[in-house]
Design an enzyme around this catalytic site. Structure first.
Site, PDB file in Angstrom:
ATOM      1  N   ALA A 153       0.844  -1.188   0.000  1.00 32.34           N
ATOM      2  CA  ALA A 153       0.000   0.000   0.000  1.00 32.34           C
ATOM      3  C   ALA A 153       0.879   1.238   0.000  1.00 32.34           C
ATOM      4  CB  ALA A 153      -0.901   0.015   1.238  1.00 32.34           C
TER       5      ALA A 153
ATOM      6  N   GLU B 205       1.011   5.521   1.240  1.00 35.29           N
ATOM      7  CA  GLU B 205       0.423   6.492   2.169  1.00 35.29           C
ATOM      8  C   GLU B 205       0.157   7.878   1.590  1.00 35.29           C
ATOM      9  OE1 GLU B 205       3.637   5.247   2.358  1.00 35.29           O
ATOM     10  OE2 GLU B 205       5.036   6.807   3.017  1.00 35.29           O
ATOM     11  N   ASN B 206      -0.082   8.024   0.271  1.00 35.72           N
ATOM     12  CA  ASN B 206      -0.345   9.342  -0.326  1.00 35.72           C
ATOM     13  C   ASN B 206      -1.275  10.170   0.555  1.00 35.72           C
ATOM     14  OD1 ASN B 206       0.806   8.176  -2.807  1.00 35.72           O
ATOM     15  ND2 ASN B 206      -1.121   7.029  -2.796  1.00 35.72           N
TER      16      ASN B 206
ATOM     17  N   HIS C 197      -0.694   1.117   9.404  1.00 44.13           N
ATOM     18  CA  HIS C 197       0.625   1.609   8.979  1.00 44.13           C
ATOM     19  C   HIS C 197       0.480   2.827   8.055  1.00 44.13           C
ATOM     20  CE1 HIS C 197       4.920   1.050   7.825  1.00 44.13           C
ATOM     21  NE2 HIS C 197       4.502   1.600   6.702  1.00 44.13           N
ATOM     22  N   GLU C 198      -0.344   2.682   7.045  1.00 49.41           N
ATOM     23  CA  GLU C 198      -0.469   3.790   6.080  1.00 49.41           C
ATOM     24  C   GLU C 198      -1.121   5.000   6.746  1.00 49.41           C
ATOM     25  OE1 GLU C 198       1.312   3.215   3.661  1.00 49.41           O
ATOM     26  OE2 GLU C 198       1.323   1.032   3.713  1.00 49.41           O
TER      27      GLU C 198
ATOM     28  N   GLU D 173       9.899   4.899   7.857  1.00 50.52           N
ATOM     29  CA  GLU D 173       9.441   3.514   7.787  1.00 50.52           C
ATOM     30  C   GLU D 173       9.684   2.750   9.092  1.00 50.52           C
ATOM     31  OE1 GLU D 173       7.388   2.730   5.809  1.00 50.52           O
ATOM     32  OE2 GLU D 173       7.675   4.052   4.082  1.00 50.52           O
TER      33      GLU D 173
HETATM   34  N1  B3K Z   1       5.909   3.905   1.524  1.00 56.17           N
HETATM   35  C1  B3K Z   1       5.363   2.812   0.768  1.00 56.17           C
HETATM   36  C2  B3K Z   1       6.381   1.998   0.057  1.00 56.17           C
HETATM   37  C3  B3K Z   1       6.849   2.578  -1.215  1.00 56.17           C
HETATM   38  C4  B3K Z   1       7.711   1.603  -1.959  1.00 56.17           C
HETATM   39  C5  B3K Z   1       8.346   2.213  -3.127  1.00 56.17           C
HETATM   40  N2  B3K Z   1       9.077   1.235  -3.901  1.00 56.17           N
HETATM   41  C6  B3K Z   1       4.522   1.918   1.618  1.00 56.17           C
HETATM   42  C7  B3K Z   1       4.801   1.950   3.058  1.00 56.17           C
HETATM   43  O1  B3K Z   1       5.863   1.660   3.540  1.00 56.17           O
HETATM   44  O2  B3K Z   1       3.912   2.301   3.781  1.00 56.17           O
HETATM   45 ZN    ZN Z   2       5.557   2.627   5.367  1.00 61.16          ZN
END
Ligand code: B3K
Ligand code: ZN
Length: 864
Positions: A265, A267-268, A300-301, A323
């Site tokens: 997923a 997180e936009n 998480h997102e 992360e």
């Molecule tokens: N931030 C994204 C992961 C993006 C991966 C790019 N190759 C999902 C996450 O860690 O929540």
């Molecule tokens: Zn993440």
């Protein structure tokens, strides 16, 4: 320095320079068309005041873009002023005004032919974006780096019913919609979704009274499968307010489920995009662990909104800043929603399986890497899971209260900024008054530390002497001592715990003593207080004692795990090894202890995977043979099934869950325990037909799937597989399970054949990452003995498919190469066979830079 082809030099942390120009505001208009989408960008830019010196050239990132026109302050730029190359364009300083200016550009892209699933692409007729880490540059020219943060206005024009972007909806009409995101954000958090979608809606009132519209957007027909995700979202929002004091900050929060997605997923801001696998669930189609994953990933997102979005990373080397912290937060959340002990054990199993393995081989890198060629290759278990362990250690070292103060300070001090690990450590130093410079080494030093421990007892004095060392990893031959928090308890021979505490190990050798009447049994590294390998002289007696008496559930489980690991290791290397009766009686005791949670007992009765035994043997200096380990593991399961059959039968009979299926932790725990009993009983006596009966009578996917796994593992699968496919052939997520169960559970001797056959099944689809992973990924990563079958057919099959996939989807290809990460641990024939396949992959024409970097690292092609 990593050496690959000349066009892709490594990017280095040491070379960081701030952006020459900032973007304050980005206004984008999209005219959607599958083959020719037009993107009009209007960027309000200015020179970065933090960068002194004469005026600078303007450099914008852009990849695969057709440039229609560009202008500065509405004056069109002549083609000879714009210097365009494969990675972007430059305008020399003399054409750039001294102060603020407006950049406008029109570009054209073709989402339909974008199979890499990065940038703007199409999935099942719907438009969708993925911009982290550097996908925005495939949409328009932009300083595509996380330390450039702007507010966005987005207008979407298109012949589709639903048009979504980040932030708040400010206007819409037939064929258009406009969105405004008032929060400054880096380009990697941009998102656009457009298609024929349906929303499941709910509301959440925040702690300050903001009424937030919650929407989960799915394809027509999938609406009934969103309830659990919505519930998890509301629980996440409430939890973040309660535990971290973090409130949501927009009028709406949207989630979109997409079938073609490279990862879990994204997180936009305000518009999270999810792999549909982590949104959609119903009792008939999803297992208990699917539900648990949905809960964890939704959380998480959502948590990224503060740890990642409002406070983001200065550069991609700081990825663990968002992360590691967000994984730690989602682990805390799941621990609070479910059983903390069970969650911790599951997390450690995952950490060891993925991160310890990474650390032990050619892919080892620090939690904050110092160089990369393709940043997408560094979304790893080390950055995520070890990154989370570092947060856990910090919390333990400063205490829960100071941790909370440090986090408050972090949010206060850095809201709206793009930060570094130095900023992060500093809030902890300021909140605690401690010097954390030694601790910080964990961020830059790769490898899993080994912590040796010896005990002595003389004249009423009990002493534990620790020694630590970290083996060399690529590029880091010499390692320094790290700070290792060791949570412990001392237990008297009678089983009474009389002392608990925390030891901080900071030197290569260090002792701790206690005055005691009798020699105690130490319970060390409780709750797995540091990501290290504990090397102790504990024999089976002490481990059986801890399995029975330890009050720390993690170490209770760990004792049983260590016993099983040692046993399977031994059984795989010598004939005639028989577990002691005490082992079986200790297992029976745990299995029948009414005080223990069934979910915990399920874990205590589970044996380590073949991979885990491979890693344990390799780290002890043996050459593991996956096939003998597989056999030994099966034999031990059989013996357990035979030795404690009666209690297992009782467990199986008594742990049914009455009433309609619910995914709560307690029911899931009962099901897990019951299916563990079923696995052990079936191992001993597959003819009893228990798995067949469960398969045909189960009313939920969890029990159906656990029975199906056993049927495949025991070669009794034909009817069940046919039935399963007939029932679910129209459901893509269930068909993924159908592929995966065969890839993982088929016995090693026929696994290659079965997987190869399945690649010709009409439902196998190279372009869909879930489907590819469910077959090729599951086989390579989940059927260790099948993958390593003598002769190398497993390696060849996987590389055949990686070669095909690389042209379509480099990111997913590169990720799956890590199936080869332990290649040096095996005997020569396997090593040679694996190296040959990696070289074959490296020699592929036009190999992507993603895969090139991974294979080069795997083969150790690095230089000075
Ligand atoms: N931030 C994204 C992961 C993006 C991966 C790019 N190759 C999902 C996450 O860690 O929540
Ligand atoms: Zn993440």
């Amino acid at each position: 320095m990593l050496r690959t082809d000349a066009q892709t030099p490594a990017i280095r942390l040491a070379d960081y320079t701030p952006p020459a120009y900032l973007v304050d505001r980005a206004e984008l208009t999209f005219r959607l068309d599958p083959e020719a989408t037009r993107v009009l960008a209007r960027l309000e830019m200015r020179p970065n005041p933090a960068v002194s010196g004469p005026s600078r050239d303007l450099r914008l990132d852009g990849r695969g873009l057709k440039l229609i026109s560009a202008a500065i302050n509405a004056s069109p730029l002549a083609p000879d002023v714009l210097v365009q190359d494969d990675e972007g364009l430059s305008v020399s300083a003399e054409h750039i005004p001294d102060g603020p200016f407006v950049w406008t550009a029109e570009t054209e892209i073709a989402p339909l032919s974008n199979s890499a699933l990065e940038g703007l692409y199409m999935s099942g007729g719907m438009y969708c974006t993925q911009c982290e880490a550097q996908g925005f540059r495939k949409i328009t020219f932009y300083p595509d780096r996380p330390d450039v943060m702007a507010t966005y206005r987005v207008r979407i024009e298109g012949d589709v019913p639903v048009l979504l972007s980040n932030g708040n909806l400010t206007g819409q009409g037939p064929g258009w919609a406009e969105w405004e995101d008032p929060h400054r954000k880096p380009s990697y958090l941009f998102a656009l979704v457009a298609g024929d979608l349906r929303a499941v809606e709910d509301r959440f009132v925040t702690c300050s009274g903001r009424d937030v519209l919650l929407q989960i957007w799915v394809r027509a027909g999938d609406e009934p499968r969103c309830a659990y995700a919505m519930d998890a979202l509301k629980r996440s929002m409430a939890w973040d307010e309660e535990v971290y004091g973090r409130e949501y900050d927009l009028d709406r929060f949207m989630i979109v489920a997409v079938d073609d997605f490279n990862m879990g997923a994204m997180e936009n801001k305000g518009l999270n995009i999810f792999n549909s696998k982590y949104v959609l669930a119903s009792p008939e189609t999803a297992t208990d662990s699917d539900y648990a994953n949905i809960e964890a990933i939704i959380a998480h997102e959502y948590f990224h909104n503060w740890t990642g979005n409002r406070i983001t990373c200065r550069d991609w080397f700081q990825l663990c800043l968002k992360e590691g912290l967000t994984v730690f937060r989602d682990q805390q959340f799941s621990g609070d929603q479910r059983s903390r002990a069970v969650k911790r054990i599951e997390d450690v199993i995952r950490l060891r399986a993925a991160q310890f393995r990474e650390d032990a081989g050619p892919l080892a890198h620090p939690v904050r890497p110092e160089e990369y060629i393709e940043i997408n290759n560094f979304y790893t278990a080390t950055v995520y899971e070890k990154g989370a362990e570092l947060i856990g250690m910090l919390r333990r070292l400063v205490g829960a209260e100071t941790y909370a103060e440090a986090l408050d300070l972090y949010f206060r001090r850095h809201d709206g900024e793009a930060c570094t690990i130095e900023d992060w450590i500093k809030v902890f130093e300021d909140a605690s008054g401690r010097d954390l410079s030694h601790f910080k080494l964990w961020y830059s030093q790769a490898g899993t530390p080994r912590l040796g421990v010896k005990e002595t007892f003389a004249d009423g004095r009990y002493t534990l002497t620790f020694s630590q060392h970290t083996p060399a990893t690529p590029g880091q031959p010499h390692k320094a001592e790290v700070v290792i928090p060791v949570a412990y308890g001392l237990i008297s021979p009678g089983g009474e715990e009389f002392e608990t505490g925390l030891m901080e190990i900071t030197r290569s050798e260090q002792s701790f003593s206690w005055d005691v009447a009798e020699k105690p049994v130490p319970s060390l590294l409780r709750e797995f207080s540091a990501p290290v390998i504990l090397e102790r002289e504990t024999g089976p007696e002490q481990l059986s004692f801890l399995l029975a008496k330890d009050t720390d559930p993690f170490n209770k489980w760990e004792a049983g795990r260590s016993l099983a690991l040692a046993l399977i290791g031994q059984m795989s290397r010598e004939a005639g090894v028989e577990p002691a009766d005490e082992y079986f009686s200790a297992l029976a005791e745990v299995a029948t202890d009414p005080m223990l949670d069934p979910a915990f007992k399920a874990l205590a009765l589970a044996l380590p995977s073949v991979d885990e035994v491979v890693a344990a043997l390799a780290s002890e200096g043996h050459t593991p043979d996956p096939l003998s380990i597989h056999e030994a593991r099966r034999a031990l399961e059989r013996k357990i099934g035979a030795s404690i059959r009666e209690p297992l039968e009782a467990i199986y009979a008594e742990h049914t869950v009455s009433g309609p299926y619910t995914p709560d932790a307690s029911s899931a725990g009962r099901r897990a325990f019951r299916s563990r009993a079923l696995a052990l009983l079936t191992a001993d006596n597959p003819d009893a037909g228990l798995a067949e009966t469960q398969f045909s009578s189960a009313d939920n996917m969890t029990e159906r799937m656990s029975a199906l796994s056993l049927l495949v593992a025991h070669g009794r699968e034909d009817d069940a597989l046919r039935q399963f496919y007939a029932d679910w052939s129209s459901d893509r997520l269930v068909v993924d399970k159908w592929f995966a169960v065969q890839a993982v559970q088929t016995p090693p001797e026929k696994a290659v054949l079965v997987v190869d056959e399945l690649t010709r099944h009409p439902d196998f689809d190279l372009k869909n990452p879930n489907r590819f992973r469910s077959l090729i990924g599951s086989f390579a990563m989940g059927n260790t003995a099948g993958f390593h079958v003598p002769g190398g057919a497993g390696y060849r099959l996987v590389v055949d498919w990686l070669i095909r996939l690389d042209d379509v989807n480099p990111q997913t290809t590169a990720r799956l190469t890590s199936a080869f990460s332990a290649w040096r641990s095996f005997a020569e024939d396997r090593r040679i066979a694996m190296r040959e396949q990696l070289e074959r992959l490296l020699a592929k024409r036009d190999l992507s830079k993603d895969t090139n970097e991974m294979v080069s690292r795997l083969l150790g092609i690095t230089g000075g």
